[in-house]
Design a protein around this motif. Structure first.
Motif, PDB file in Angstrom:
ATOM      1  N   GLU A  20      -6.362   4.424  -4.894  1.00 43.27           N
ATOM      2  CA  GLU A  20      -6.943   4.461  -3.545  1.00 43.27           C
ATOM      3  C   GLU A  20      -8.424   4.132  -3.574  1.00 43.27           C
ATOM      4  N   TYR A  38       0.811  -1.221   0.000  1.00 41.76           N
ATOM      5  CA  TYR A  38       0.000   0.000   0.000  1.00 41.76           C
ATOM      6  C   TYR A  38       0.848   1.277   0.000  1.00 41.76           C
ATOM      7  N   VAL A  60       1.465   3.510  -3.182  1.00 41.37           N
ATOM      8  CA  VAL A  60       0.512   4.508  -3.688  1.00 41.37           C
ATOM      9  C   VAL A  60       1.071   5.917  -3.491  1.00 41.37           C
ATOM     10  N   CYS A 115     -10.138   0.950  -1.754  1.00 45.75           N
ATOM     11  CA  CYS A 115     -11.173   1.136  -0.730  1.00 45.75           C
ATOM     12  C   CYS A 115     -12.509   0.552  -1.153  1.00 45.75           C
TER      13      CYS A 115
END
Length: 108
Positions: free
Chosen positions: A77, A59, A62, A81
């Motif tokens: 993102e 992660y 990003v 999500c």
């Protein structure tokens, strides 16, 4: 980027950015990411990139992508999500909604 090398690209970038933390590898990591984005079309399929980042739990990449392409980082993102809107869009819609509520109170 070709799907068959996407997994290796994410793995390579993760290794360069986060496993070998010194000035030389940081420069190499940035140059590699730039090459992947601009020459090999890493961000051509955002959903595939997001799936691979999630699969590898990378992660933190990003934030590195954001240096080169903020819009693509936002899209990654959102895909990670599972939402349909970015945080900025949600905040903007909240502001508009609050303004609408205020205008409704004046009408009564």
């Amino acid at each position: 980027m070709k799907p068959e090398i996407l997994s290796k690209a994410i793995e390579t970038l993760t290794g360069l950015f986060f496993r070998n933390n010194n000035e030389g590898t940081d420069f190499l990591a940035k140059r590699t990411l730039d090459h992947y984005i601009n020459d090999l079309d890493l961000l051509g399929d955002i959903k595939s990139v997001a799936v691979e980042i999630d699969r590898q739990r990378a992660y933190a990449l990003v934030a590195k992508v954001r240096f080169f392409d903020a819009r693509a980082a936002d899209e990654i993102e959102v895909a990670l999500c599972g939402l349909e809107f970015t945080d900025a869009e949600i905040i903007a819609s909240d502001i508009v909604f609050e303004e609408w509520k205020k205008s409704q109170n004046h009408c009564q």
